[in-house]
Motif scaffolding. Sequence first.
Motif, PDB file in Angstrom:
ATOM      1  N   GLU A 232       0.840  -1.186   0.000  1.00 26.87           N
ATOM      2  CA  GLU A 232       0.000   0.000   0.000  1.00 26.87           C
ATOM      3  C   GLU A 232       0.883   1.247   0.000  1.00 26.87           C
ATOM      4  N   TRP A 233       0.249   2.432   0.010  1.00 26.96           N
ATOM      5  CA  TRP A 233       0.989   3.694  -0.100  1.00 26.96           C
ATOM      6  C   TRP A 233       1.970   3.898   1.056  1.00 26.96           C
ATOM      7  N   ASN A 234       1.645   3.326   2.219  1.00 27.97           N
ATOM      8  CA  ASN A 234       2.517   3.510   3.386  1.00 27.97           C
ATOM      9  C   ASN A 234       3.579   2.426   3.519  1.00 27.97           C
ATOM     10  N   GLY A 235       3.690   1.539   2.526  1.00 32.28           N
ATOM     11  CA  GLY A 235       4.725   0.509   2.546  1.00 32.28           C
ATOM     12  C   GLY A 235       4.280  -0.817   3.119  1.00 32.28           C
ATOM     13  N   SER A 236       3.149  -0.825   3.849  1.00 34.50           N
ATOM     14  CA  SER A 236       2.662  -2.092   4.399  1.00 34.50           C
ATOM     15  C   SER A 236       1.960  -2.889   3.309  1.00 34.50           C
ATOM     16  N   LYS A 237       1.917  -4.198   3.478  1.00 34.99           N
ATOM     17  CA  LYS A 237       1.322  -5.064   2.467  1.00 34.99           C
ATOM     18  C   LYS A 237      -0.168  -5.284   2.740  1.00 34.99           C
ATOM     19  N   LYS A 238      -0.891  -5.611   1.666  1.00 32.67           N
ATOM     20  CA  LYS A 238      -2.303  -5.942   1.805  1.00 32.67           C
ATOM     21  C   LYS A 238      -2.469  -7.106   2.772  1.00 32.67           C
ATOM     22  N   GLN A 239      -3.488  -7.009   3.613  1.00 34.03           N
ATOM     23  CA  GLN A 239      -3.767  -8.058   4.579  1.00 34.03           C
ATOM     24  C   GLN A 239      -5.254  -8.049   4.891  1.00 34.03           C
TER      25      GLN A 239
END
Length: 414
Positions: A232-239
């Motif tokens: 995602e835009w903040n670097g975290s992955k979809k979950q």
Amino acid sequence: MKIKKIVLWTAIALIPILIFSFYNSDESENTSLTTKVVRGTFNDEVIISGEAQSTSSKQINGPSNARRFGLYNIKIQDLVPEGTVVKKGDYIGKLDVSELNGKILDAEINLDNAQSAYTQQQLDTTLTLKQERNAIKDLLFEIEETKLELNQSKYEAPAVIRQLEIKLEKSERNLKSKKEDYSIKKQQSNAKMIIASNNVSKNKKRIDELLELQKQFTIYSDEGGMVTYIKEWNGSKKQVGSTISPWEPAIASLPDLTKMESKTYSNEVDVRKIKQGLTVKVGFDAFPDIELEGIVTEVANVGETKSGSDIKLFQVLIKLNGTNENIRPGMTTSNRILTKQKEDVLMIPLEAIFSKDSISYSYVKSGLSIEKQEVELGSSNNEVVIIKNGLKENDVVYLNKPEDLEEKSIKLLK
């Protein structure tokens, strides 16, 4: 008595050992580390960490037409673990259908209303046209009756005959007008019936489309591969709990593990040294024994600021010239980019260089003494520095300051 003598001689024997251990320990604490000046190839490298990713991958998306039905932020309800190896048609995950189910319920209510309106229009049309047909029949009977009266009045006064003729003409005009009205009302009724029927069909079609969209809320793989979730835009992955939208429908990707690259970011000082085509040694934190050859394929011209930092970083892409079955997208990479190479130069470790009043010098072993020798330095990397002048090959230099030589004068270059 014998026991006392044994204890005495044992103590005497231990004294030299203890004295030797004491002085040897003290000497080892003061031992200086040395190394030799070597001649060889100097490699200037930029070392930056990065992340492995595939240059070719198939995206797994959520429903493509959700926007048509007013669905803009769809929550992810379930996902298989990242790294799962799937085949074509295997289950990937599921989206939350609660908002969609609400729209299906609304569409079913609208369909019921449309069907009721269609039935009502049918009844109204039947009743209206029936009334119009009855009126036409009444006029026909009236005309027939007037004609009979007119036939029987041939011996009546001319005025009576004329009244009957006028009545007949009037009835015939009314009949013609009534037939025209009937035709118009029939067309109007047919148009209203078409509208009502289309409204029913429209609502049925919407329900069918919503039910088809509902099936797409369960995500299956289009191809075989290893599941990697989109960032995602903040670097975290979809979950589970993340959302997708019509503008960003991607949930995961199936990377081609035979086409890999390392995505890195360099600071604005080092990026000046990095050019396309430079060779790279790429290591992997998870597998220290694996090292692959790579080449710089892209260096960003414009820097970007990462969240939580004011430092400008420039993206650098490094293509891997090989692959390994253990390498996975998202693994942390260590990238040693060879920016400059010089042959046949003298080098010593950086620890062997000291400075005072802008003069660089080294501690050099000279026979039984130690000299503080000024040195002229060349390029350096994270480990060694080139010696342009002041030292010779195989000279022994110290990696730490020998004791009691701090005040000794520096032997300057001529």
